[in-house]
Each structure stands twice: as C-alpha cells, then as structure tokens.
Design an enzyme around this catalytic site. Structure first.
Site, PDB file in Angstrom:
ATOM      1  N   HIS A  91      13.923  10.259  38.747  1.00 38.20           N
ATOM      2  CA  HIS A  91      14.434  10.668  37.480  1.00 38.20           C
ATOM      3  C   HIS A  91      16.280  10.434  37.988  1.00 38.20           C
ATOM      4  O   HIS A  91      16.680  10.024  39.022  1.00 38.20           O
ATOM      5  CB  HIS A  91      14.548  12.359  37.588  1.00 38.20           C
ATOM      6  CG  HIS A  91      13.264  12.485  36.638  1.00 38.20           C
ATOM      7  ND1 HIS A  91      13.444  12.563  35.340  1.00 38.20           N
ATOM      8  CD2 HIS A  91      12.092  12.831  37.157  1.00 38.20           C
ATOM      9  CE1 HIS A  91      12.163  13.000  34.935  1.00 38.20           C
ATOM     10  NE2 HIS A  91      11.393  13.054  35.810  1.00 38.20           N
TER      11      HIS A  91
ATOM     12  N   HIS B  91      -2.511  11.515  33.587  1.00 40.19           N
ATOM     13  CA  HIS B  91      -1.449  12.545  34.617  1.00 40.19           C
ATOM     14  C   HIS B  91      -1.857  13.916  34.496  1.00 40.19           C
ATOM     15  O   HIS B  91      -1.749  14.477  33.380  1.00 40.19           O
ATOM     16  CB  HIS B  91       0.026  12.042  34.129  1.00 40.19           C
ATOM     17  CG  HIS B  91       0.978  12.784  35.184  1.00 40.19           C
ATOM     18  ND1 HIS B  91       1.633  14.101  34.928  1.00 40.19           N
ATOM     19  CD2 HIS B  91       1.344  12.270  36.279  1.00 40.19           C
ATOM     20  CE1 HIS B  91       2.297  14.109  35.853  1.00 40.19           C
ATOM     21  NE2 HIS B  91       2.398  13.077  36.918  1.00 40.19           N
TER      22      HIS B  91
ATOM     23  N   HIS C  47       8.689   7.973  41.858  1.00 35.83           N
ATOM     24  CA  HIS C  47       9.050   8.349  40.560  1.00 35.83           C
ATOM     25  C   HIS C  47      10.446   9.070  40.740  1.00 35.83           C
ATOM     26  O   HIS C  47      10.680   9.724  41.205  1.00 35.83           O
ATOM     27  CB  HIS C  47       8.143   9.340  40.022  1.00 35.83           C
ATOM     28  CG  HIS C  47       8.338   9.960  38.737  1.00 35.83           C
ATOM     29  ND1 HIS C  47       7.597   9.456  37.672  1.00 35.83           N
ATOM     30  CD2 HIS C  47       9.162  11.027  38.256  1.00 35.83           C
ATOM     31  CE1 HIS C  47       7.898  10.129  36.647  1.00 35.83           C
ATOM     32  NE2 HIS C  47       8.819  11.187  36.931  1.00 35.83           N
TER      33      HIS C  47
ATOM     34  N   ARG D 207       3.569   9.072  28.840  1.00 35.30           N
ATOM     35  CA  ARG D 207       3.273  10.311  29.604  1.00 35.30           C
ATOM     36  C   ARG D 207       5.026  10.639  29.821  1.00 35.30           C
ATOM     37  O   ARG D 207       5.338  11.572  29.119  1.00 35.30           O
ATOM     38  CB  ARG D 207       2.869   9.911  31.058  1.00 35.30           C
ATOM     39  CG  ARG D 207       2.211  11.203  31.715  1.00 35.30           C
ATOM     40  CD  ARG D 207       3.109  12.070  32.279  1.00 35.30           C
ATOM     41  NE  ARG D 207       3.735  11.589  33.426  1.00 35.30           N
ATOM     42  CZ  ARG D 207       4.611  12.208  34.270  1.00 35.30           C
ATOM     43  NH1 ARG D 207       5.465  13.287  33.954  1.00 35.30           N
ATOM     44  NH2 ARG D 207       5.167  11.618  35.427  1.00 35.30           N
ATOM     45  N   GLU D 208       5.621  10.154  30.821  1.00 33.45           N
ATOM     46  CA  GLU D 208       6.891  10.706  31.075  1.00 33.45           C
ATOM     47  C   GLU D 208       7.609  10.558  29.845  1.00 33.45           C
ATOM     48  O   GLU D 208       8.631  11.408  29.497  1.00 33.45           O
ATOM     49  CB  GLU D 208       7.658   9.986  32.338  1.00 33.45           C
ATOM     50  CG  GLU D 208       9.035  10.381  32.535  1.00 33.45           C
ATOM     51  CD  GLU D 208       9.243  11.720  33.073  1.00 33.45           C
ATOM     52  OE1 GLU D 208       8.794  11.936  34.279  1.00 33.45           O
ATOM     53  OE2 GLU D 208      10.022  12.657  32.803  1.00 33.45           O
TER      54      GLU D 208
ATOM     55  N   HIS E 287      37.368 -15.386  32.348  1.00 36.40           N
ATOM     56  CA  HIS E 287      35.989 -15.421  32.623  1.00 36.40           C
ATOM     57  C   HIS E 287      35.138 -16.473  31.650  1.00 36.40           C
ATOM     58  O   HIS E 287      34.249 -17.144  32.251  1.00 36.40           O
ATOM     59  CB  HIS E 287      35.454 -13.970  32.182  1.00 36.40           C
ATOM     60  CG  HIS E 287      35.425 -12.794  33.195  1.00 36.40           C
ATOM     61  ND1 HIS E 287      34.522 -12.022  33.730  1.00 36.40           N
ATOM     62  CD2 HIS E 287      36.758 -12.557  33.708  1.00 36.40           C
ATOM     63  CE1 HIS E 287      35.095 -11.101  34.497  1.00 36.40           C
ATOM     64  NE2 HIS E 287      36.252 -11.307  34.328  1.00 36.40           N
TER      65      HIS E 287
ATOM     66  N   THR F  99      11.798  14.595  41.264  1.00 34.87           N
ATOM     67  CA  THR F  99      11.722  15.235  40.133  1.00 34.87           C
ATOM     68  C   THR F  99      13.052  15.589  39.216  1.00 34.87           C
ATOM     69  O   THR F  99      13.109  15.814  38.223  1.00 34.87           O
ATOM     70  CB  THR F  99      10.820  16.606  40.019  1.00 34.87           C
ATOM     71  OG1 THR F  99       9.640  15.828  40.738  1.00 34.87           O
ATOM     72  CG2 THR F  99      10.502  17.320  38.910  1.00 34.87           C
TER      73      THR F  99
HETATM   74  C1  LIG Z   1       7.443  16.957  36.438  1.00 34.59           C
HETATM   75  C2  LIG Z   1       6.486  16.681  35.426  1.00 34.59           C
HETATM   76  O1  LIG Z   1       6.646  16.240  34.430  1.00 34.59           O
HETATM   77  S1  LIG Z   1       4.648  17.202  35.671  1.00 34.59           S
HETATM   78  C3  LIG Z   1       4.050  16.801  34.315  1.00 34.59           C
HETATM   79  C4  LIG Z   1       4.478  17.848  33.142  1.00 34.59           C
HETATM   80  N1  LIG Z   1       3.456  17.427  32.060  1.00 34.59           N
HETATM   81  C5  LIG Z   1       2.996  18.608  31.262  1.00 34.59           C
HETATM   82  O2  LIG Z   1       3.371  19.614  31.218  1.00 34.59           O
HETATM   83  C6  LIG Z   1       1.931  18.036  30.421  1.00 34.59           C
HETATM   84  C7  LIG Z   1       2.133  19.022  28.825  1.00 34.59           C
HETATM   85  N2  LIG Z   1       1.865  20.246  29.167  1.00 34.59           N
HETATM   86  C8  LIG Z   1       1.105  21.277  28.627  1.00 34.59           C
HETATM   87  O3  LIG Z   1       0.574  20.783  27.657  1.00 34.59           O
HETATM   88  C9  LIG Z   1       0.769  22.502  29.295  1.00 34.59           C
HETATM   89  O4  LIG Z   1       2.097  22.997  29.982  1.00 34.59           O
HETATM   90  C10 LIG Z   1      -0.503  22.533  29.880  1.00 34.59           C
HETATM   91  C11 LIG Z   1      -1.871  22.501  28.861  1.00 34.59           C
HETATM   92  C12 LIG Z   1      -0.766  21.681  30.984  1.00 34.59           C
HETATM   93  C13 LIG Z   1      -0.586  24.063  30.455  1.00 34.59           C
HETATM   94  O5  LIG Z   1      -0.218  25.049  29.499  1.00 34.59           O
HETATM   95  P1  LIG Z   1      -0.415  26.661  29.563  1.00 34.59           P
HETATM   96  O6  LIG Z   1      -1.881  27.036  30.284  1.00 34.59           O
HETATM   97  O7  LIG Z   1      -0.319  27.281  28.207  1.00 34.59           O
HETATM   98  O8  LIG Z   1       0.750  26.951  30.685  1.00 34.59           O
HETATM   99  P2  LIG Z   1       2.298  26.825  30.747  1.00 34.59           P
HETATM  100  O9  LIG Z   1       2.618  25.577  30.249  1.00 34.59           O
HETATM  101  O10 LIG Z   1       3.064  27.813  29.956  1.00 34.59           O
HETATM  102  O11 LIG Z   1       2.562  26.943  32.241  1.00 34.59           O
HETATM  103  C14 LIG Z   1       2.177  25.795  33.150  1.00 34.59           C
HETATM  104  C15 LIG Z   1       1.161  26.385  34.020  1.00 34.59           C
HETATM  105  O12 LIG Z   1       0.551  25.343  34.796  1.00 34.59           O
HETATM  106  C16 LIG Z   1       0.538  25.810  36.155  1.00 34.59           C
HETATM  107  N3  LIG Z   1       0.928  24.561  37.087  1.00 34.59           N
HETATM  108  C17 LIG Z   1       2.121  24.066  36.902  1.00 34.59           C
HETATM  109  N4  LIG Z   1       1.999  22.980  37.621  1.00 34.59           N
HETATM  110  C18 LIG Z   1       1.029  22.836  38.097  1.00 34.59           C
HETATM  111  C19 LIG Z   1       0.334  21.855  39.063  1.00 34.59           C
HETATM  112  N5  LIG Z   1       0.876  20.791  39.384  1.00 34.59           N
HETATM  113  N6  LIG Z   1      -1.058  22.096  39.573  1.00 34.59           N
HETATM  114  C20 LIG Z   1      -1.674  23.156  38.922  1.00 34.59           C
HETATM  115  N7  LIG Z   1      -1.165  24.070  38.187  1.00 34.59           N
HETATM  116  C21 LIG Z   1       0.244  24.019  37.859  1.00 34.59           C
HETATM  117  C22 LIG Z   1       1.372  26.910  36.444  1.00 34.59           C
HETATM  118  O13 LIG Z   1       1.093  27.878  37.130  1.00 34.59           O
HETATM  119  C23 LIG Z   1       1.409  27.735  34.685  1.00 34.59           C
HETATM  120  O14 LIG Z   1      -0.053  28.468  34.958  1.00 34.59           O
HETATM  121  P3  LIG Z   1      -0.004  30.020  34.403  1.00 34.59           P
HETATM  122  O15 LIG Z   1       1.332  30.204  33.791  1.00 34.59           O
HETATM  123  O16 LIG Z   1      -1.227  30.167  33.960  1.00 34.59           O
HETATM  124  O17 LIG Z   1       0.270  30.403  35.798  1.00 34.59           O
HETATM  125  O1  LIG Z   2       3.443  12.767  39.189  1.00 39.57           O
HETATM  126  C1  LIG Z   2       4.739  12.155  39.770  1.00 39.57           C
HETATM  127  O2  LIG Z   2       4.377  11.770  40.735  1.00 39.57           O
HETATM  128  C2  LIG Z   2       5.709  12.599  38.951  1.00 39.57           C
HETATM  129  C3  LIG Z   2       5.760  13.704  38.033  1.00 39.57           C
HETATM  130  C4  LIG Z   2       7.075  13.734  37.472  1.00 39.57           C
HETATM  131  O3  LIG Z   2       7.307  13.350  36.259  1.00 39.57           O
HETATM  132  C5  LIG Z   2       8.260  14.310  38.181  1.00 39.57           C
HETATM  133  O4  LIG Z   2       8.042  14.922  39.415  1.00 39.57           O
HETATM  134  O5  LIG Z   2       9.501  14.157  37.634  1.00 39.57           O
END
Ligand SMILES: CC(=O)SCCNC(=O)CCNC(=O)[C@H](O)C(C)(C)COP(=O)(O)OP(=O)(O)OC[C@H]1O[C@@H](n2cnc3c(N)ncnc32)[C@H](O)[C@@H]1OP(=O)(O)O
Ligand SMILES: O=C(O)CCC(=O)C(=O)O
Length: 495
Positions: A253, A130, A251, A66-67, A348, A224
């Site tokens: 970074h 996640h 978690h 995932r990460e 050493h 984060t």
């Molecule tokens: C800190 C971290 O690492 S968190 C985990 C990160 N993981 C990921 O991002 C997984 C991979 N991501 C993706 O494939 C895409 O970003 C998706 C499918 C999740 C969303 O894609 P899209 O709908 O095209 O949106 P995009 O990526 O441009 O923007 C993120 C969207 O999620 C929303 N969002 C962000 N974080 C959250 C959250 N924690 N809970 C709910 N919604 C959230 C934002 O508001 C934005 O929505 P909007 O632009 O429609 O208002």
């Molecule tokens: O889900 C979590 O607790 C960590 C998400 C994440 O990758 C972060 O906040 O950097």
C-alpha cells in the site's frame, strides 16, 4: 546507478506531430531530436547481478479487479470487468486477481464470466480470486473456474484482536486445511499474511514455513497499512527467501509513498510476484500502480519489460479505468501524465534537442508517447526557439533567433503566452527581416501591455547580453537580414 546516455538509434518522432498524446499540450510541441539514444542494454552501469534478485524475471498479479474494486470510487459492472480483464491480458500481465466470489452473488457470477472469457480469449493471464482463510470461502472459490485461489488472513496483533479474533494456532490449522482443499482441486494456491510488517517475525516465519512444507505455490507478504520502508521490505523478503522454497508475492500500500520502491526492493531481495492495480487504485490511496511499476522496471531491465509486456497499451488501460472510476489521470503520473516527458527550461530543452537521454531516463516512444518541449515562457532559450523556427520552416541565423527569443521572453514577462503567441512572434519577426513592410510582432496587445513589453524587452536584452553585446547582436542581425541596411529590426513594434 542510473544508466548513462548513449548515442545510437533514432526516435521516430516527426516534426510537429504527436504519436500518442499525454493530454492537451498547449504551449508545447512534439519535437524532433538528433537521436533517441535511450536503449541502454550495454550500459556498464546496469545493476550488479545478484543471485537473489528477480528484477529481470518478475511477474505481475494485477489486482485492479480486486484491490481496485475496493477503491472508494470504483463500481465495475460485468461489462467493465470484462473490458478491463481483456485489456490487462492484452497488456500481458501474468495473473488477474478478482474480488472474492463470497462477497456477493454478482461477484460470484462475474468471477465465473471472466473465467469463461479467459478460456475463450486470453493469451497470457491466469485468473485468481482472493478469499478469506476460511473453508466456506474456499469452497465457493474453487467452483468458479479460476486457475488459483489467493488466501489471506491477518497475522498482526491488531487484526488478530480486532478483525477476526483468531490466534496463531487457529490461523495455522485453518490455513493448512484450506490449502490442502484447494490443492486437492488441482488449483494454484497462495497463502498471505495480512499486515505482515506489523506482525511478529517468528509467527510469520513459522506459518510461512508450515504452508511451504505442504506445497503452497506462493506465500504473500502484505504491507496492508503502507508502513514499510524499502529497507524493511528488503530485510523481510530476504529472510523469508531463506526459509521457503515457494514463490513470494508482495503487496504494497502507498500510504507513505513507498509502494513502487518497496516492490522494487522486494524483487531485489528475491520476491517473484508484485501486486499492482491500474493507476494504483485500491483501499485508501491504493497500491503499487501498474504504470509506476513499469516505469521503475523498464529503467532496470528494458529488454525484459519490452519482451514480456505490451507497454504501448498502458495509456489506453489507464484511460479506460480512469473513466470507469471517474478520476482524472494526475499531471505527474508515471509515463502517461501530462508532464511525464515535457521539458521546459531552456537548459533542459537545449540538451534534450541534442540527446534525449540528457534529461530522460525512459524513452516515451517505448510506451507510444511523445516528448514535448515548451517554448512559450520566460524560461525559454534560443535553442528551443531555433527548433520551433525549423519546425515552422523559417530559416534564420543564430543571431536572428537570439534576438527573436529575447522578444518572446520579454512578452512572456508581460503576460502568460501560448504556443500561438510564440509562433506569431517568430513568423512576424521573420517577416520583418525580409520585408520593407513592418508587421507588429503580436496583434491585440493593450496599450499598457505594449508599454510593459517595451520596458521588459529592453531589460531582457540588457540582462541577457549586456547593452554593448545587445547592440552588436542587433547589428549582426541587420547585417545578416536580406533587407536594405536602413531596415531596423529592433524597431519592430508589438502593436
Ligand atoms: C486487506 C484486504 O483488502 S483483505 C480483502 C478484503 N476483501 C473483502 O473484504 C471482500 C469484500 N467483503 C465482503 O463482501 C464481506 O466483508 C464478506 C462477505 C467477506 C464478509 O461479510 P460479513 O460476514 O458480513 O462480515 P464483515 O464484513 O462484517 O466482517 C468480516 C468478517 O470476516 C472475518 N474475517 C476477516 N478477515 C478474515 C480472514 N482473513 N479470514 C477469515 N475470516 C476473516 C471477520 O472475523 C468477520 O467475521 P465475523 O464478524 O462474522 O466474526
Ligand atoms: O492478499 C494479500 O496479500 C493482500 C491483501 C491486501 O489487500 C492487503 O493486505 O492490503
């Protein structure tokens, strides 16, 4: 305080052999030591027991899939994901976290395939996915076959304003809806606040308390952006420990280099689960590395780590992931890096040869690795050369070894030397002690190098022992040699 050296046990190393290599060790040799006294279960200096601490009962949520998939270089096809997941289960991690099935159709299919793999083959690991704190994502996640869902939403003002744009009331209501939905499907559920360390403490405690009350399995704290220090981590986790009853996942970074220390402090303060990834891969420069966490925890509680995790698999997993993401394992990587158990300076090397605990806090054999002693440099001492001569089965007196060492150091002052050079000098020196026929210490030196060597040799010996002592040493060597007195060892030429 770190545990001291003890003197029981044997290291299982055999002269000149390597039982697991940390890369190409030109100029180094696996060595035999008198003891390998690393076990320190009875050390009086073990950390003082603390009722809050989970250092001796932590769990790993392994997030390479995932990460780690968020690492710039990562591209894992299904086959790669299956191999990594299987290796992590073999290692014994408690959970494997997978990318959101909402990310793409292939991510969803991969998630389902790994759940099937788990059902057929896994011994230990449970599967998590996640997702965002959103019912759409949660609905997809619960259909994949996972054991649990990790839900996350940003709570800092940065993320509330610039990421999802939601306020704390919306976050709390949505969190409760999502948690109750996932629970209704009989799955584990974790709620985490992204960017916890830049979030308002009252907001955090209020939402964690609310989700705890409705029976979330874990709450998560996420650094984060990698801004937290160990002390801040300790304070926040300890405060949270007083507010919630559920488990606490963390978690970290590594932007400011604290990811491992923060994980350790979190456990000391009462966190129960640590997120890791192999080699620490993740967004930017990543998170707490699995290997680095193992290094830290085996020093804290070796019995627990060895009873739970198959740490001999670490190198294999790191090599596999490094290959998939096309990076080299850093020379100073915890445990598996090229230099992790390599000792060079004479002081050493001598102590290590007597007792590895002098300069090692981790036993390489626990991880199937070898320790190395470098004996081909100007920092080499006679004890290391004696050990090497023993490995080569060339018996010499201490005085002879010391003179031989002086020649090796002199040559190392002329140019960089390799293990083969050192071996050649030791062999030629030994030969010259026992034979009328004089052999050059090292073949193939240019005339200029020979000249430099002779000057360096004189200086080296004068500096090492003083001129008078040098003469005495040479006389002693001559007296001890089994060749006629007329034979002068100090006349041995290098070319
Ligand atoms: C800190 C971290 O690492 S968190 C985990 C990160 N993981 C990921 O991002 C997984 C991979 N991501 C993706 O494939 C895409 O970003 C998706 C499918 C999740 C969303 O894609 P899209 O709908 O095209 O949106 P995009 O990526 O441009 O923007 C993120 C969207 O999620 C929303 N969002 C962000 N974080 C959250 C959250 N924690 N809970 C709910 N919604 C959230 C934002 O508001 C934005 O929505 P909007 O632009 O429609 O208002
Ligand atoms: O889900 C979590 O607790 C960590 C998400 C994440 O990758 C972060 O906040 O950097």
């Amino acid at each position: 305080m770190c545990p001291p050296a003890e003197t029981n046990g044997t290291n299982g190393h055999v002269n000149g052999t390597v039982n697991g290599t940390n890369g190409n060790h030109e100029g180094y040799s696996a060595i035999q030591t008198n003891q390998n006294p690393h076990p320190h279960s009875s050390s009086p200096y073990r950390p003082v027991g603390d009722f809050l601490s989970n250092v001796s009962r932590f769990k790993i949520i392994e997030s390479t899939l995932r990460e780690g998939e968020q690492f710039a270089n990562a591209y894992f096809d299904l086959e790669a994901k299956m191999k990594i997941a299987q290796a992590l289960d073999d290692f014994g991690v408690d959970y494997i976290e997978l990318t959101s099935p909402a990310a793409s159709e292939q991510s969803r299919l991969d998630c389902e395939a790994i759940c099937r793999l788990k059902n057929e083959k896994f011994k230990t690991a449970k599967i998590l996915t996640h997702v965002r704190c959103h019912m759409d994502d949660a609905r997809i996640a619960v259909e994949t076959g996972v054991d649990g869902v990790d839900v996350v939403i940003g709570t800092s003002s940065y993320l509330r304003e610039h990421s999802h744009g939601k306020d704390m009331t919306y976050i709390k209501n949505t969190a409760i809806e999502v948690i109750e939905f996932v629970k209704s499907k009989g799955l584990e559920i974790r709620f985490s606040s992204e960017d916890s360390f830049r979030s308002d403490l009252v907001d955090l405690l209020s939402i964690y308390s609310a989700v705890d009350k409705i029976g979330v399995n874990r709450v998560g704290i996420a650094d984060t952006v990698g801004c937290a220090s160990p002390r801040q981590v300790y304070d926040l986790v300890r405060t949270l420990r007083g507010v919630v009853h559920c488990d606490i996942e963390t978690h970290f970074h590594n932007d400011s280099g604290c990811a491992i220390a923060n994980a350790y402090c979190a456990l000391e303060a009462g966190a129960t689960h640590i997120d890791t990834s192999v080699l620490g891969i993740g967004e930017r420069n990543g998170i707490t590395p699995l290997g680095g966490l193992m290094a830290r925890m085996i020093v804290a509680d070796r019995d627990y780590v060895l009873s739970k995790y198959n740490v001999k698999k670490l190198k294999e997993i790191e090599d596999m992931v490094a290959d998939y993401v096309e990076v080299n394992i850093p020379f100073n990587n915890y445990i598996t890096g090229f230099c992790a158990f390599t000792h060079k300076a004479g002081i050493h090397a001598k102590a290590i040869l007597n007792n590895p605990s002098t300069y090692e806090i981790i036993n390489p054999a626990d991880f199937g690795m070898s320790r190395y002693v470098h004996f081909a440099s100007r920092l080499t001492g006679w004890n290391a050369i004696k050990s090497r001569a023993d490995q080569l089965d060339l018996q010499m007196t201490d005085a002879q070894i010391k003179l031989c060492t002086a020649k090796i150091k002199a040559l190392a002052d002329v140019r960089k030397i390799a293990i083969d050079d050192t071996d050649s000098i030791i062999r030629a020196f030994y030969h010259n002690l026992h034979s009328q026929e004089e052999r050059p210490l090292l073949e193939g030196l240019s005339a200029e190098e020979v000249k430099k060597f002779q000057i360096a040799e004189e200086k080296e010996k004068a500096e090492l022992t003083g001129t008078k002592e040098k003469r005495q040493l040479e006389e002693q060597v001559e007296a001890e040699a089994e060749v006629p007195a007329t034979k002068k060892t100090r006349t041995a030429a290098v070319a």
